[in-house]
Design a protein around this motif. Structure first.
Motif, mmCIF file in Angstrom:
data_model
loop_
_atom_site.group_PDB
_atom_site.id
_atom_site.type_symbol
_atom_site.label_atom_id
_atom_site.label_comp_id
_atom_site.label_asym_id
_atom_site.label_seq_id
_atom_site.Cartn_x
_atom_site.Cartn_y
_atom_site.Cartn_z
ATOM 1 N N GLN A 21 0.831 -1.203 0.000
ATOM 2 C CA GLN A 21 0.000 0.000 0.000
ATOM 3 C C GLN A 21 0.868 1.256 0.000
ATOM 4 O OE1 GLN A 21 -3.143 0.369 -0.650
ATOM 5 N NE2 GLN A 21 -2.843 2.572 -0.524
ATOM 6 N N ARG A 22 1.953 1.229 0.756
ATOM 7 C CA ARG A 22 2.872 2.375 0.769
ATOM 8 C C ARG A 22 3.490 2.569 -0.615
ATOM 9 N NH1 ARG A 22 8.424 3.657 2.297
ATOM 10 N NH2 ARG A 22 8.393 5.638 3.403
ATOM 11 N N ALA A 25 0.899 4.111 -2.878
ATOM 12 C CA ALA A 25 0.684 5.516 -2.533
ATOM 13 C C ALA A 25 1.826 6.384 -3.052
ATOM 14 C CB ALA A 25 0.535 5.672 -1.014
ATOM 15 N N ARG A 82 -5.740 5.159 -1.875
ATOM 16 C CA ARG A 82 -6.717 5.164 -0.776
ATOM 17 C C ARG A 82 -6.778 6.518 -0.081
ATOM 18 N NH1 ARG A 82 -5.386 -0.757 1.703
ATOM 19 N NH2 ARG A 82 -6.158 -1.946 -0.066
ATOM 20 N N SER A 84 -8.376 9.924 1.371
ATOM 21 C CA SER A 84 -9.571 10.098 2.204
ATOM 22 C C SER A 84 -10.716 10.702 1.384
ATOM 23 C CB SER A 84 -9.248 11.002 3.392
ATOM 24 O OG SER A 84 -8.994 12.314 2.941
ATOM 25 N N THR A 87 -10.424 14.457 0.782
ATOM 26 C CA THR A 87 -9.411 14.754 -0.236
ATOM 27 C C THR A 87 -9.977 14.507 -1.626
ATOM 28 O OG1 THR A 87 -7.572 14.255 1.249
ATOM 29 C CG2 THR A 87 -7.116 14.142 -1.109
ATOM 30 N N ASP A 128 -2.300 14.343 1.237
ATOM 31 C CA ASP A 128 -2.971 13.205 1.854
ATOM 32 C C ASP A 128 -2.017 12.011 1.965
ATOM 33 O OD1 ASP A 128 -5.956 12.103 2.459
ATOM 34 O OD2 ASP A 128 -4.776 10.552 1.453
ATOM 35 N N ILE A 129 -1.292 11.738 0.897
ATOM 36 C CA ILE A 129 -0.344 10.616 0.897
ATOM 37 C C ILE A 129 0.765 10.850 1.914
ATOM 38 C CG2 ILE A 129 1.420 9.438 -0.494
ATOM 39 C CD1 ILE A 129 -0.512 9.872 -2.925
ATOM 40 N N GLU A 130 1.291 12.063 1.946
ATOM 41 C CA GLU A 130 2.373 12.383 2.887
ATOM 42 C C GLU A 130 1.925 12.227 4.337
ATOM 43 O OE1 GLU A 130 4.030 16.245 1.953
ATOM 44 O OE2 GLU A 130 4.069 15.706 -0.170
ATOM 45 N N SER A 131 0.675 12.566 4.628
ATOM 46 C CA SER A 131 0.193 12.446 6.002
ATOM 47 C C SER A 131 0.077 10.986 6.436
ATOM 48 C CB SER A 131 -1.150 13.161 6.172
ATOM 49 O OG SER A 131 -2.178 12.450 5.512
ATOM 50 N N LYS A 132 -0.149 10.089 5.501
ATOM 51 C CA LYS A 132 -0.297 8.667 5.835
ATOM 52 C C LYS A 132 0.998 7.871 5.685
ATOM 53 C CE LYS A 132 -5.082 8.557 4.294
ATOM 54 N NZ LYS A 132 -5.971 8.109 3.225
ATOM 55 N N HIS A 133 1.782 8.191 4.659
ATOM 56 C CA HIS A 133 2.936 7.361 4.311
ATOM 57 C C HIS A 133 4.262 8.115 4.273
ATOM 58 C CE1 HIS A 133 0.163 4.154 3.192
ATOM 59 N NE2 HIS A 133 -0.517 5.051 2.502
#
Length: 154
Positions: A21-22, A25, A82, A84, A87, A128-133
């Motif tokens: 998933q990472r 992303a 994925r 949010s 977003t 969004d991607i940076e906040s998760k991964h």
């Protein structure tokens, strides 16, 4: 807990694991960077820029086709990463405003040339991607550009 890549059982993917998933992303982050640059920042002057979206806006139908295609691709990558719901909604609003302006001759084309809808949508996805991964490993956090690896002379 150990991270794992895809496990297979009789040729079927059982669990993709967090590494996959990472990876997806970060691939989406890079694709968003490419679309952002092509659509709205091919030629940049300070905080302003113009790209294919702005140039093609003046060709009836062609600009709209490009805008819808690039926007659809951004949304596809957002779903793959994925992103949010908020977003995705923000991205869709930016892209709708950008493409709806293309339907009005002359004035709408001028607005489309100046409004960086793809850039705003791509930045929303990247944030969004940076906040998760986090940032992709090959991207420098200071310059937000690909790190250049110095090759040893030999």
């Amino acid at each position: 807990m150990t991270e794992r890549t895809a496990e297979t059982l009789e040729g079927q993917i059982v669990d993709e694991g967090p590494l996959s998933q990472r990876h997806k992303a970060h691939k989406a982050w890079r694709q968003a960077e490419t679309i952002k640059r092509l659509s709205d920042r091919l030629i940049g002057i300070g905080p302003f820029g113009i790209g294919l979206d702005g140039v093609l806006a003046w060709a009836p139908g062609v600009g709209l086709a490009y805008g819808l295609g690039a926007g659809g691709l951004l949304l596809y990558h957002a779903v793959q990463a994925r992103a949010s719901g908020p977003t995705l909604a923000r991205m869709a609003a930016y892209l709708a405003a950008d493409n709806l302006s293309d339907t009005v001759p002359i004035l709408g084309w001028a607005v489309d040339t100046l409004f960086p809808g793809h850039l705003l949508a791509a930045k929303a996805l990247q944030k969004d991607i940076e906040s998760k991964h986090g940032l992709p490993d090959d991207i420098d956090a200071q310059t937000r550009k690909t790190r250049r690896v110095k090759k040893a002379r030999g």
